[in-house]
Design a protein around this motif. Structure first.
Motif, PDB file in Angstrom:
ATOM      1  N   GLY A  35       0.789  -1.041   0.116  1.00  0.00           N
ATOM      2  CA  GLY A  35       0.061  -0.147   0.013  1.00  0.00           C
ATOM      3  C   GLY A  35       0.683   1.050  -0.038  1.00  0.00           C
ATOM      4  N   LYS A  36       2.267   1.232  -0.462  1.00  0.00           N
ATOM      5  CA  LYS A  36       2.758   2.465  -0.385  1.00  0.00           C
ATOM      6  C   LYS A  36       3.383   2.685  -1.665  1.00  0.00           C
ATOM      7  N   PHE A  37       3.562   3.887  -2.007  1.00  0.00           N
ATOM      8  CA  PHE A  37       4.025   4.508  -3.405  1.00  0.00           C
ATOM      9  C   PHE A  37       5.470   4.799  -3.141  1.00  0.00           C
ATOM     10  N   TYR A  38       6.323   3.986  -3.775  1.00  0.00           N
ATOM     11  CA  TYR A  38       7.792   4.347  -3.693  1.00  0.00           C
ATOM     12  C   TYR A  38       8.343   5.146  -5.042  1.00  0.00           C
ATOM     13  N   THR A  39       9.461   5.965  -5.057  1.00  0.00           N
ATOM     14  CA  THR A  39      10.243   6.248  -6.031  1.00  0.00           C
ATOM     15  C   THR A  39      11.603   5.912  -5.902  1.00  0.00           C
ATOM     16  N   ILE A  40      12.102   5.774  -6.976  1.00  0.00           N
ATOM     17  CA  ILE A  40      13.597   5.344  -6.836  1.00  0.00           C
ATOM     18  C   ILE A  40      14.269   6.383  -7.793  1.00  0.00           C
ATOM     19  N   LEU A  41      15.158   7.275  -7.182  1.00  0.00           N
ATOM     20  CA  LEU A  41      16.033   8.449  -7.968  1.00  0.00           C
ATOM     21  C   LEU A  41      17.222   7.799  -8.286  1.00  0.00           C
ATOM     22  N   GLY A  42      18.235   8.415  -8.824  1.00  0.00           N
ATOM     23  CA  GLY A  42      19.553   8.025  -8.888  1.00  0.00           C
ATOM     24  C   GLY A  42      20.008   8.591 -10.322  1.00  0.00           C
ATOM     25  N   SER A 204      12.398  12.446 -12.265  1.00  0.00           N
ATOM     26  CA  SER A 204      11.649  13.960 -11.871  1.00  0.00           C
ATOM     27  C   SER A 204      11.638  13.896 -10.272  1.00  0.00           C
ATOM     28  N   ASP A 205      12.001  15.053  -9.879  1.00  0.00           N
ATOM     29  CA  ASP A 205      12.106  15.349  -8.503  1.00  0.00           C
ATOM     30  C   ASP A 205      10.615  15.568  -8.017  1.00  0.00           C
ATOM     31  N   GLU A 206       9.606  16.105  -9.139  1.00  0.00           N
ATOM     32  CA  GLU A 206       8.480  16.169  -8.799  1.00  0.00           C
ATOM     33  C   GLU A 206       7.646  14.824  -8.334  1.00  0.00           C
ATOM     34  N   ALA A 208       9.148  12.304  -7.639  1.00  0.00           N
ATOM     35  CA  ALA A 208       9.472  11.682  -6.434  1.00  0.00           C
ATOM     36  C   ALA A 208       9.007  12.373  -5.111  1.00  0.00           C
ATOM     37  N   GLY A 209       8.549  13.656  -5.303  1.00  0.00           N
ATOM     38  CA  GLY A 209       8.096  14.626  -4.336  1.00  0.00           C
ATOM     39  C   GLY A 209       6.659  14.107  -3.836  1.00  0.00           C
ATOM     40  N   SER A 210       6.108  13.297  -4.912  1.00  0.00           N
ATOM     41  CA  SER A 210       4.611  13.013  -4.600  1.00  0.00           C
ATOM     42  C   SER A 210       4.466  11.585  -3.866  1.00  0.00           C
ATOM     43  N   SER A 211       5.752  10.800  -3.839  1.00  0.00           N
ATOM     44  CA  SER A 211       5.576   9.494  -3.597  1.00  0.00           C
ATOM     45  C   SER A 211       5.664   9.457  -1.927  1.00  0.00           C
ATOM     46  N   ASP A 212       5.210   8.529  -1.358  1.00  0.00           N
ATOM     47  CA  ASP A 212       5.237   8.302   0.033  1.00  0.00           C
ATOM     48  C   ASP A 212       6.976   8.251   0.272  1.00  0.00           C
ATOM     49  N   ILE A 213       7.594   7.332  -0.206  1.00  0.00           N
ATOM     50  CA  ILE A 213       9.162   7.067   0.275  1.00  0.00           C
ATOM     51  C   ILE A 213       9.692   7.312  -1.006  1.00  0.00           C
ATOM     52  N   THR A 214      10.864   8.078  -0.944  1.00  0.00           N
ATOM     53  CA  THR A 214      12.047   8.472  -2.106  1.00  0.00           C
ATOM     54  C   THR A 214      13.066   7.557  -1.593  1.00  0.00           C
ATOM     55  N   LEU A 215      13.617   7.024  -2.579  1.00  0.00           N
ATOM     56  CA  LEU A 215      14.958   6.107  -2.250  1.00  0.00           C
ATOM     57  C   LEU A 215      15.929   6.622  -3.336  1.00  0.00           C
ATOM     58  N   LYS A 216      17.083   6.391  -2.777  1.00  0.00           N
ATOM     59  CA  LYS A 216      18.098   6.948  -4.233  1.00  0.00           C
ATOM     60  C   LYS A 216      19.144   5.729  -4.196  1.00  0.00           C
ATOM     61  N   LEU A 217      19.409   5.620  -5.501  1.00  0.00           N
ATOM     62  CA  LEU A 217      20.412   4.328  -5.754  1.00  0.00           C
ATOM     63  C   LEU A 217      21.649   4.835  -5.856  1.00  0.00           C
ATOM     64  N   PHE A 218      22.413   4.848  -4.967  1.00  0.00           N
ATOM     65  CA  PHE A 218      23.990   5.277  -4.815  1.00  0.00           C
ATOM     66  C   PHE A 218      24.860   4.206  -4.603  1.00  0.00           C
ATOM     67  N   ASP A 219      26.067   4.174  -5.106  1.00  0.00           N
ATOM     68  CA  ASP A 219      26.982   2.993  -4.672  1.00  0.00           C
ATOM     69  C   ASP A 219      26.493   1.783  -4.862  1.00  0.00           C
ATOM     70  N   GLY A 220      25.533   1.471  -5.657  1.00  0.00           N
ATOM     71  CA  GLY A 220      25.139  -0.012  -5.831  1.00  0.00           C
ATOM     72  C   GLY A 220      24.073  -0.601  -4.571  1.00  0.00           C
ATOM     73  N   LYS A 221      23.710   0.831  -3.649  1.00  0.00           N
ATOM     74  CA  LYS A 221      22.860   0.705  -2.570  1.00  0.00           C
ATOM     75  C   LYS A 221      21.404   1.465  -2.786  1.00  0.00           C
ATOM     76  N   LEU A 222      20.409   1.070  -2.113  1.00  0.00           N
ATOM     77  CA  LEU A 222      19.402   2.091  -1.906  1.00  0.00           C
ATOM     78  C   LEU A 222      19.382   2.529  -0.731  1.00  0.00           C
ATOM     79  N   VAL A 223      19.248   3.892  -0.526  1.00  0.00           N
ATOM     80  CA  VAL A 223      19.105   4.467   0.646  1.00  0.00           C
ATOM     81  C   VAL A 223      17.794   5.410   0.656  1.00  0.00           C
ATOM     82  N   GLU A 224      17.181   5.538   1.806  1.00  0.00           N
ATOM     83  CA  GLU A 224      16.201   6.187   1.936  1.00  0.00           C
ATOM     84  C   GLU A 224      16.290   7.706   2.121  1.00  0.00           C
ATOM     85  N   GLU A 225      15.655   8.482   1.341  1.00  0.00           N
ATOM     86  CA  GLU A 225      15.685  10.090   1.553  1.00  0.00           C
ATOM     87  C   GLU A 225      14.808  10.435   2.512  1.00  0.00           C
ATOM     88  N   ARG A 226      15.237  11.285   3.378  1.00  0.00           N
ATOM     89  CA  ARG A 226      14.465  11.806   4.467  1.00  0.00           C
ATOM     90  C   ARG A 226      14.330  13.168   4.375  1.00  0.00           C
TER      91      ARG A 226
END
Ligand SMILES: Nc1ncnc2c1ncn2[C@@H]1O[C@H](COP(=O)(O)OP(=O)(O)OP(=O)(O)O)[C@@H](O)[C@H]1O
Ligand SMILES: [Mg+2]
Length: 228
Positions: A35-42, A204-206, A208-226
């Motif tokens: 039930g959550k909406f995630y976006t992945i940036l990178g 798109s940051d926009e 990502a901004g409307s998702s519940d949780i934004t994740l960033k793919l960095f250095d081969g790992k997913l980290v949550e943006e807070r």
């Protein structure tokens, strides 16, 4: 935890590049809730599409596993997992050119046995209209729709499958800002009102901004943006 529906566990994956192995994903782990909406940036080339390929069983990790409802998708069976539990929308539309929009949507409904039978076409038109494709366009061959319209059909096609997990690789990339916003609202609604888990790769940051949780793919790992 009970609400975890999809899990990436210590995924590692690399490509051979100029005779040398280059790791793209490095023991990447993440748990996705229902039930959550995630976006992945990178950045471009960081491995987002590669990650989605593993998550959707188009490819298998060198190490680690992908779990759906706590079960390794390998033991569920890759084909079965793809067919029954998830839908994916690609950067490229992956529609069947010689079919119309509504027929493309129907092919995904037919995969799911319970959607078979009468009323199917009506439902397909309804789903298409929810993403802004009116019946006259839905009846056209895919090749006679614009890129943005094709992308909407691809989204409708994923929605028609009625599964818990929807993955997307830049699904609103070819749309204008206003349409993209509408589609994103639709994804949000699907997550919150229909308890679907949505995972979208985006630049798109926009979005990502409307998702519940934004994740960033960095250095081969997913980290949550807070926060900011
Ligand atoms: N089949 C392949 N063989 C070798 N290298 C590859 C292969 N596919 C992808 N790569 C490389 O792996 C890296 C990650 O690619 P990937 O497509 O996952 O990136 P991405 O984050 O989706 O980028 P973009 O935002 O541009 O779509 C890139 O450097 C790419 O060149
Ligand atoms: Mg990509």
């Amino acid at each position: 935890m009970e609400s975890i529906i999809f899990e990436l566990e210590k995924l590692s994956y690399g490509y051979i590049d100029g005779g040398k192995k280059r790791m793209i994903l490095n023991e990447l782990s993440f748990q996705f809730e229902k039930g959550k909406f995630y976006t992945i940036l990178g950045p471009s080339g960081s491995g987002k599409t590669t990650l989605l390929a593993l998550a959707s069983a188009l490819d298998v990790p060198e190490k680690g596993k992908v779990l759906y409802q706590g079960k390794d998708i390998k033991s569920i069976g890759y084909t079965k997992f793809r067919r029954n539990h998830m839908a994916i929308i690609f950067q490229k539309y992956n529609l069947t050119d010689y079919l119309t929009g509504v027929e493309n949507v129907e092919t995904n409904m037919m995969i799911m046995d319970h959607k078979r039978g009468k009323g199917q076409r009506e439902t397909a038109y309804k789903i298409l209209s929810s993403v802004g494709i009116v019946q006259s366009k839905a009846d056209r061959l895919i090749t006679k729709l614009s890129g943005g319209e094709q992308q909407r059909v691809a989204i409708a096609r994923a929605l028609a499958k009625d599964v818990d997990l929807i993955l997307g690789d830049e699904p609103t990339g070819a749309l204008d800002t206003a349409t993209a916003k509408e589609i994103i609202e639709l994804f949000k609604q699907l997550a919150h009102d229909y308890d679907k888990t949505i995972i979208l790769v985006t630049h798109s940051d926009e979005v990502a901004g409307s998702s519940d949780i934004t994740l960033k793919l960095f250095d081969g790992k997913l980290v949550e943006e807070r926060g900011e």
